[in-house]
Design a protein around this motif. Structure first.
Motif, short mmCIF file in Angstrom:
data_model
loop_
_atom_site.label_atom_id
_atom_site.label_comp_id
_atom_site.label_asym_id
_atom_site.label_seq_id
_atom_site.Cartn_x
_atom_site.Cartn_y
_atom_site.Cartn_z
N VAL B 70 0.90 -1.18 0.00
CA VAL B 70 0.00 0.00 0.00
C VAL B 70 0.92 1.21 0.00
CG1 VAL B 70 -1.47 1.31 1.53
CG2 VAL B 70 -1.90 -1.13 1.20
N ILE B 80 4.57 6.88 2.22
CA ILE B 80 4.49 5.82 3.24
C ILE B 80 4.20 4.52 2.49
CG2 ILE B 80 3.24 4.97 5.25
CD1 ILE B 80 2.38 7.98 5.65
N GLY B 82 3.52 0.45 3.04
CA GLY B 82 3.31 -0.71 3.94
C GLY B 82 3.02 -1.90 3.06
N VAL B 84 1.89 -6.08 3.07
CA VAL B 84 1.42 -7.24 3.84
C VAL B 84 1.59 -8.48 2.97
CG1 VAL B 84 -0.61 -8.32 4.80
CG2 VAL B 84 -0.25 -5.88 5.11
N ILE B 102 3.47 -8.71 8.23
CA ILE B 102 3.87 -7.39 7.70
C ILE B 102 5.26 -7.58 7.09
CG2 ILE B 102 4.27 -4.98 8.26
CD1 ILE B 102 2.91 -5.59 10.93
N ARG B 103 5.39 -7.27 5.83
CA ARG B 103 6.66 -7.56 5.19
C ARG B 103 7.50 -6.30 5.07
NH1 ARG B 103 9.56 -10.79 1.79
NH2 ARG B 103 10.21 -9.91 -0.18
N LEU B 105 7.45 -1.86 6.07
CA LEU B 105 6.75 -0.61 6.46
C LEU B 105 7.82 0.47 6.53
CD1 LEU B 105 4.33 0.97 7.44
CD2 LEU B 105 4.67 0.06 9.72
N LEU B 107 8.75 4.95 5.93
CA LEU B 107 8.34 6.32 5.63
C LEU B 107 9.51 6.96 4.91
CD1 LEU B 107 6.91 9.13 6.12
CD2 LEU B 107 8.13 9.18 8.28
N LEU B 119 12.74 5.95 7.08
CA LEU B 119 12.60 5.42 8.44
C LEU B 119 11.83 4.11 8.34
CD1 LEU B 119 12.90 6.22 11.44
CD2 LEU B 119 10.71 7.36 11.27
N GLY B 120 12.37 3.05 8.98
CA GLY B 120 11.63 1.77 8.97
C GLY B 120 12.47 0.74 8.23
N ASP B 121 11.88 0.05 7.26
CA ASP B 121 12.63 -0.98 6.51
C ASP B 121 13.43 -0.29 5.40
OD1 ASP B 121 9.76 -2.63 7.13
OD2 ASP B 121 11.67 -3.55 7.65
N GLN B 168 16.62 -2.43 9.51
CA GLN B 168 15.49 -1.68 10.08
C GLN B 168 16.09 -0.51 10.88
OE1 GLN B 168 13.04 -4.37 12.42
NE2 GLN B 168 11.81 -4.75 10.61
#
Lengths: 334, 576, 659
Positions: B70, B80, B82, B84, B102-103, B105, B107, B119-121, B168
């Protein structure tokens, strides 16, 4: 072109800066590994008389021509206690060959002379020396009984009137610790119970046993010995707690946790240790709902009972017992 | 150093307070991702005296999964994402065997058109000596037929073609332009958490890096890179803290003469490995330098490069030396063979298709490897204890349809292992690729063919009688063919052959990586995998493929008998 | 996953797999927000044979929130003495244990002009470096709940879940009025202060640390500007409301200016999944009697069956009359009624309750006064309202331990609490006077309250610590343990920790002294310009005491069981229109007298000092996207109870993006 020259200059400078002495190499010397094995420094011990009670330790030293898997075996001449230390190295020193008086194979060491032998997996040579135990290593914890000073008057006991009953303290070389142990045996054809001992907290100066509140790091330990070709002995330990603190254990309302040990596999002395937090309520051997508040509270332990049981049909049963002790932060290291 | 670095990332966001951001657009919401369903039917044959009545010879497995991504863009400088993963194992009815996961996510944003942050993955990559996800063994020589299978495994394990590691954490990039001395400099700051604290014995372990890439002018550019794997002090009861910083500087310059261009690339640096508060741990540090010159003709038809590299034996860079394959893991398919159920070790078949053999996180120290696959560069370019020459030549003929590549390494150890004499490492690699837009006159039918060969040899004479000398040679050969027989329908065939023989010592190390013993390692045998399949391309993102191939292996030394697996694979892969 | 088109394929993520399949069939031919024209595809598979009716409109909204705290402790503060667990010297916590997720997608559709459905999906991310294909917790088949009983076993999706659940709203306009039916998941409902509402008070709170659900606001300084001007900040939909699950029917614009609300379902206090029926029902009937004036009857009832044979019931009834009237600028809001509590062990009959507020007209020059009086009998209880229960030891059938779903054991501070002005509790009566006045660049909002217990029931006092309130609640992550901390006198509730004080002036177990509370809450707000940039200064004081005799002002002598003085000063300065710098300073003193707990060594009662200093930055990352950085130094010590001391620093990073 100038720039290329500049780059090569920097890089050679860098390389020169980091050439290191090359005579060193990593890991053991292959020539040793494949060379034949020989002893560079004989097996020795730092002190022939070890006073374990004063905190002394025995340190064994030796040096070989290569890394090898070795085994150091210390055997008590009187008690037959055995301590084995193994390792893979080129030298024996304080870091891998120190003996603090503990035992690998019961019974425990007592003040006696000991034989020490050093053997190898891949070589036949055996090297020997000797060391003697001046004082046995003391055991820390709340000692309930080691039967060295005779029967504790504060205890209660009940022995069935069966055939050749032997609920008595014996002093001979069979003791697992010190010189004496407790011999529980007998044949009772009409009842599982052969005999029992009640150890109330009051026998030690206070209504409850002097134990910390956290059940996670309190351990109950006892040494039991299975007699050869007798595998029907069943020893049940019961821990009664005074949940409401009225100084009395009220049956059916307060917790009683149990630990059941069946002596039916290898013969001889063995160490039984149980973490207080893992003790459960048993109803004829099967875990059941707690009687009291269901919390393991060692500081509220008011009585320990030891029941010697055997199937009435199975005839004579016997179990030897020694050194009953509570330890903290870990089970007993004999 | 690390504490300032971590706070450094966030303070860099402060220095921006300029123009109001452009007018915002309505939030865009798009879906992306991938889906696939895959099915294997395997049959095992073993060459045994009496038949194996225990191991089930036939195994079927498969699954269908959809990665629904998404992607939300609140404004055009904010994104953003995300994703799944919904996976349903083959044979699971009415919701059984379904897993959600959750594969991804993250920003991503740009602050005032200057600072990019994520930020994140994050998939992150630096130089070959600081943070680089080297390809797994056999991958770069295997034909397209088998690459279809290993591509699914690499997609699952986030092993992208740009050699980045999935981490991460947070990353910040921004750059400056200058009028004098240097033209521009780009800053890249990054921190990720490799392992969380368990509040008792394991502290939080972070990986932080900072790199400055500068361009001096048309001819000279370079970078300073710092990368470190370290434990965060105080985040558990364990006082022992790992600290493994790597500092490198790289320099590259280029000069053209007529229609030739000469360029030089140098990277040099050092690493330190220490365990604070641990009296037993050795402190290691070492240096490396890697110099490469390249001569290239203007049309890109011919390029020759040669260089010298020197990597110290105590050089440790977890970001560059972590391997993809866990060579001490055991395959799930046919895990035991023969009547007395011997454990089956890892082979080419498992490397190509089994996702559970792959490692996903940076790990300290040097991981286990199998010398039969790659005994020269098991840890990629950053393999420690290597010095020597490297050369490469590429040329394109017959108006770019045929391209040939020759690659060579002549390395020795920098410091001996168990002896003062050094191991010699020699590698010769050759590749031929044929690509043709259309081989038939009237219809456009593409044709691609490839042949590749790698010969490795490790040798070290024994300097004392009775000690065996090292001599291990391995050979990997691959050939592949793709012919478009009907419109968008291709016949794909391929074979990969791997043989090994000789003697080598395997290091037995203690907890800190010091060598304590040498174990003898004899190898003599081979393995191969080949077959053919039909592929239909709906589009360049969606294809369906059926392939039948045969795997076989036989080892003169070893407890397992010669055995083989014939495999039918059906694969429907879709990206959207 | 059908659909071979490569254009934007509208996919929606939902709670469970079966939900998935239904959604796909329903939304096969739909229109996306970006108004991308979808050509209807050929017949969609075998079922459904005909073209599904197109949805009117699908919209996706939600938020992304990143929150990380890095805390360092200089002193080994004991968290739980039983297992002697102390704080770690440093801890990095990414995520937020106030259960607000990192990504929340609210997907809503309008199948017909006046009906809509919406559901939300959210995901957590803790950046643990656990990268494997099972990024979340993968549920092995053996543990998976069967789809006949989906709640037992481990739910799918690990960190994915529904937050507010599936909500359905349908609006039906008729000649006699508009009716709105809300059903399904959590809806936010407000009836009246004494029946169903959450505490709003007089908007006296600090802004330095944001609530997780605070909106991003139109512009960076909007949050502080609104607080200065109107006294409140623009709040999320949940402000002042209660979460309610079930059927809610609203009727507005009915003949004779009537309107009503009827609801039946579960409030947060009869949550939990035990099969025994437990529900709340009630409603409101209101008649408009003039502009902004009304009379309404509100009633709320809760019933829970306490045993499997459904013989014993636990619950309460509450019915009130509410009257709002304006006369020459003065306005009076009064609500009063009867309520009772019944359980297998208690049925003390009905008790009265009343809450009335008189407010003077809002004149530019004159200060605006409001006088509030309340009286709530100890026999009345209603956890859904704004008054706390400190008198009735609720009979808890499921006896769920604290912290599990539906357990109310600890979530309400028990024992007589020292409250903020505007808060009420049963077994108490009190009056408070509030003054709001604007003088040049200053705005004053000062409150004075005096309350008294009706009957001496409990010999326990509970109070909170305004300075370092959130830092303290973050020492215990995810759980709400009771009796923790060095002297086991702290209990953790949602985003707060309250301290329990035992009183020793009862005579052999019988509580004889009624307790009297006095609170003084001065708030001063100042706004001006520095080099043309806005600066806001907010001062908030809280002077509270509880003692054995009435006193209009806070008692500052040894007479008071507990005296607490807290001062908090905040400053917000705009550096540019995309950056704003903030500062915070808090100092709090709490003293107990010799009738409260005494420390064994020091032989003295509580003598606590709490300090907190902070600096922060708000940064505008773009449309509806904010970055908040906060760094705080915190310290606390009790001169008498030596072990109760902690000190350290805390860095917080929050990114909030709405879309």
């Amino acid at each position: 072109m100038k720039r290329i020259a500049l780059i090569t200059a920097i890089s050679t400078l860098l390389l020169a800066g980091c050439t290191r002495e090359t005579d060193l190499f990593d890991g053991p010397d292959l020539n040793d590994l494949y060379g034949e094995f020989n002893l560079l420094q004989a097996l020795a011990v730092n002190d022939s008389e070890i006073d374990f009670a004063a905190g002394e330790k025995a340190v064994f030293t030796a040096e070989f021509s290569k890394n090898i898997n070795w085994t150091l075996t210390i055997t008590g001449q009187e008690s037959g206690a055995v301590k084995t230390i193994t390792g893979f190295s080129r030298t024996l020193d304080a870091s891998n060959a120190t003996w603090d008086g503990t035992t690998t194979q019961l019974p425990m060491f007592r003040p006696e002379a000991c034989d020490v032998s050093l053997t190898f997996e891949t070589e036949e040579e055996v090297y020997e020396t000797s060391v003697s135990v001046e004082t046995a290593r003391p055991v820390e914890g709340l000692l309930l009984e080691d039967f060295e000073a005779g029967w504790n008057p504060g205890w209660g006991s009940f022995v069935q009137s069966g055939a050749d009953m032997s609920f008595v303290i014996r002093t001979d070389e069979n003791a697992a610790q010190g010189g004496s142990y407790y011999d529980m045996g007998g044949e009772v054809g009409w009842d599982w119970l052969i005999g029992l001992i009640d150890i109330p907290g009051s026998a030690y100066g206070a209504p409850t046993f002097d134990l910390a509140t956290n059940p996670d790091n309190i351990y109950f330990n006892v040494l039991l010995s299975k007699q050869p070709d007798l595998s029907n002995a069943l020893v049940l330990f019961q821990f009664r707690e005074d949940d409401n603190g009225d100084g009395v254990y009220t049956d059916g309302e307060e917790d009683m946790f149990s630990l059941e040990v069946a002596l039916n596999d290898q013969d001889g002395w063995q160490l039984i240790s149980a973490r207080y937090a893992d003790l459960v309520t048993l109803v004829n051997g099967a875990p059941a709902d707690p009687i009291g508040n269901g919390l393991n509270e060692p500081d509220k332990l008011i009585q320990v009972s030891i029941l010697m049981l055997a199937n009435p049909v199975s005839g004579y049963a016997q179990a030897l017992m020694d050194l009953i002790i509570f330890t903290e932060n870990g089970p007993l290291k004999p | 150093m690390h504490k300032q670095l971590t706070t450094g990332i966030f303070c860099t966001l402060l220095c921006l307070s300029t123009a109001v951001q452009a007018q915002q657009t309505t939030p865009k919401f798009t879906v992306n991702g991938a889906a696939r369903s895959i099915y294997f039917a395997d049959v095992l044959e073993q060459e045994l005296a009496e038949p194996d009545t225990v191991t089930p010879p036939r195994q079927n497995s498969g699954h269908a999964l959809a990665d629904i991504g998404v992607n939300i863009r609140p404004s055009e400088d904010l994104e953003i994402q995300g994703m799944v993963r919904i996976r349903n194992d083959f044979g699971g009815f009415w919701g059984a065997g379904v897993t959600f996961d959750i594969r991804q996510l993250y920003l991503k944003g740009v602050l005032n058109k200057v600072v990019r942050y994520q930020l994140g993955d994050i998939n992150y990559q630096l130089t070959k000596y600081t943070l680089y996800n080297n390809d797994q063994e056999l991958y770069d020589l295997s034909p397209v037929l088998l690459a279809h299978l290993s591509d699914q495994v690499m997609y699952d394990n986030f092993q992208n073609l740009d050699h980045s590691w999935r981490q991460q954490g947070a990353a910040v990039d921004f750059g400056f332009n200058f009028r004098s001395v240097i033209e521009s400099a780009d800053m890249h700051l990054f921190t990720s958490r490799v392992m969380p604290s368990n509040f008792a014995t394991v502290s939080d372990r972070l990986f932080s890096s900072a790199s400055i890439e500068w361009v001096q002018g048309a001819y000279l550019s370079g970078a300073f890179t710092y990368a470190s794997l370290y434990d965060l002090k105080g985040t558990s009861r364990n006082d022992i803290l790992l600290q493994n910083p790597v500092y490198t500087a790289s320099l590259s310059s280029e000069k053209s003469f007529g229609n030739w261009t000469l360029s030089g690339d140098l990277e040099a640096g050092m690493s330190q490995t220490r365990y604070l508060e641990d009296p037993l741990a050795p402190e290691r540090s070492d240096v490396f330098s890697d110099l490469m010159f390249q001569l290239q003709d203007a049309g890109g038809k011919l390029s020759i490069s040669a260089g010298y590299k020197w990597v110290g034996p105590d050089f440790r860079s977890p970001g560059a030396q972590t391997k993809r394959v866990l060579f001490d893991a055991y395959p799930a398919a046919f895990d035991r063979l023969t009547n007395n159920q011997l454990v089956r070790s890892l082979t080419m078949l498992d490397l190509i298709r089994e996702s559970s053999l792959y490692n996903l996180q940076l790990s300290e120290g040097l991981m286990v490897y199998d010398p039969r696959y790659d005994n020269i560069t098991p840890y990629g370019a950053a393999t420690p204890n290597r010095q020597g020459l490297q050369a490469n030549a590429t040329c394109k003929l017959l108006d770019d349809r045929l391209s040939a590549n020759l690659n060579g390494l002549m390395l020795t150890e920098v410091r001996g292992q168990g002896t003062t004499s050094y191991r010699q490492f020699n590698r010769l690699e050759a590749r031929l690729n044929w690509e043709q837009e259309s081989y038939s006159k009237n219809k456009t039918r593409a044709l691609k063919a490839s042949v590749s060969l790698r010969m490795d040899n490790t040798s070290r004479p024994a300097d004392q009688e009775g000690v065996p000398s090292v001599d291990l040679s391995t050979m990997i050969a691959g050939t592949g063919l793709e012919i478009e027989i009907l419109e968008k329908t291709d016949l794909v065939a391929g074979l990969l052959y791997h043989s090994y023989s000789g003697f080598e010592f395997m290091n037995q190390t203690d907890a800190y990586g010091d060598i304590v013993n040498f174990n003898e390692f004899n190898a003599d045998g081979s393995q191969w995998m080949g077959g053919a399949g039909i592929r239909y391309r709906f589009s360049d993102q969606v294809y369906v493929m059926g392939q039948y191939n045969n795997f076989g292996t036989s080892n003169v030394i070893g407890t397992l008998p010669a055995y083989g697996v014939s495999q039918l694979a059906l694969l429907f892969s879709m990206e959207f | 996953m059908s659909g071979t088109r490569t254009s934007n394929l509208k996919m929606f993520v939902s709670g469970s797999f079966i939900m998935w399949l239904i959604l796909i069939c329903m939304m096969a031919a739909n229109t996306a927000v970006a108004q991308v024209e979808d050509s209807t595809e050929t017949a969609l598979g075998i079922r459904p044979a005909e073209e599904p009716s197109p949805l009117r409109k699908i919209s996706v909204s939600g938020f992304y929130r990143f929150f990380a705290t890095y805390t360092t402790h200089d002193l080994p503060y004991v968290l739980n003495p039983v297992i002697n667990d102390t704080v770690l010297p440093a801890s990095l916590f990414i995520g937020d244990d106030s259960q607000l997720p990192n990504l929340q997608l609210t997907i809503s559709g309008k199948p017909a002009p006046h009906t809509s459905f919406s559901f939300d999906v959210f995901a957590f991310q803790f950046l643990n470096g656990a990268i494997g294909t099972t990024y979340g917790a993968q549920v092995p088949d053996s543990l998976r709940p069967s789809f006949q009983d989906p709640l037992s076993g481990t739910r799918l999706g690990g960190q994915m879940n529904l937050n507010l659940g599936l909500n359905f709203t349908g609006i039906q306009e008729t000649r006699s009025g508009t009716f709105t039916l809300r059903a399904g998941g959590i809806h936010w409902v407000r009836l009246s202060d004494l029946t169903m509402a959450s505490f709003r008070g007089y908007n006296r709170f600090t802004l330095f640390e944001r609530n997780p659900w605070d909106p991003a606001g139109a512009s960076l300084p909007a949050r502080y500007e609104t607080y200065f001007n109107e006294g409140g900040i623009n709040q999320d939909t949940r402000w002042g409301n209660r979460a309610f699950k079930g059927l809610i029917l609203d009727g507005n614009g009915l003949p004779k200016d009537l309107s009503f609300t009827a609801l039946v379902g579960k409030s947060e206090f009869n949550g939990g999944f035990s099969p025994w029926p437990s529900y709340t029902y009630g409603g409101k009937l209101q008649k408009k009697t003039g502009p902004g004036q009304y009379i309404s009857i509100n009633s709320l009832h809760a019933t829970t069956w306490a045993d499997s044979l459904s013989e014993e019931k636990v619950g309460f009834h509450l019915t009130t009359l509410e009257w709002m009237v304006h006369m020459k600028g003065f306005s009076l809001l009064a609500e009063g009624g009867l309520g009772n509590y019944f359980s297998p062990v208690q049925d003390a009959g009905n008790g009265g309750l009343i809450s009335a507020t008189l407010t003077t007209p809002a004149k530019k020059t004159l200060p605006r006064w409001s006088l509030h009086y309340f009286y709530i009998s100890p026999k009345v209880i209603n956890d859904n309202s704004i008054f706390l229960n400190t008198a009735i030891r609720e009979y808890n059938p499921a006896a769920l331990p604290a912290g599990t779903i539906g357990s109310t054991a600890v979530l309400q501070p028990f024992g007589s609490s020292m409250l903020r002005i505007g808060q009420m509790s049963n077994n108490r009566q009190g009056a408070d006077l509030n003054m709001e006045y604007t003088l040049g660049d200053f705005k004053f909002n000062i409150g004075l309250a005096a309350q008294a217990e009706l009957e001496p029931i409990s010999s326990v006092i509970t109070y909170g610590h305004p300075v370092n309130q959130l830092t303290r609640s973050r020492m215990w992550r995810w759980l709400f343990p009771a009796e923790v901390g060095p002297y086991q006198r702290y209990s953790v509730i949602y985003r707060d920790v309250y301290e329990t004080v035992n009183l020793f002036d009862d005579s052999s177990g019988v509580v004889i002294n009624k307790k009297f509370f006095s609170v003084f809450e001065p708030q001063v707000k100042y706004h001006s310009k520095v080099f043309g940039k806005n600066i806001y200064l907010f001062y908030l004081g809280y002077y509270s005491s509880v003692q054995r005799s009435f006193s209009a002002f806070t008692v500052t002598s040894e007479e008071a069981y507990i005296r607490q003085y807290a001062n908090e000063l905040e400053a917000y300065l705009e550096l540019g229109d995309r950056i704003l710098i903030s500062g915070y300073a808090g100092y709090e003193r709490t003293l107990g007298n010799y009738l409260t707990d005494i420390d064994e060594e020091s032989r003295r009662p509580r003598n606590q000092t709490g300090t907190g200093y902070g600096a922060g930055l708000d940064i505008d990352l773009g449309f509806n996207a904010r970055l908040y950085l906060r760094h705080r130094w915190f310290a606390f010590e009790d001169a008498s109870f030596a072990d109760d001391a902690f000190q350290g620093q805390e860095t917080m990073v929050e990114i909030k993006i709405f879309f």
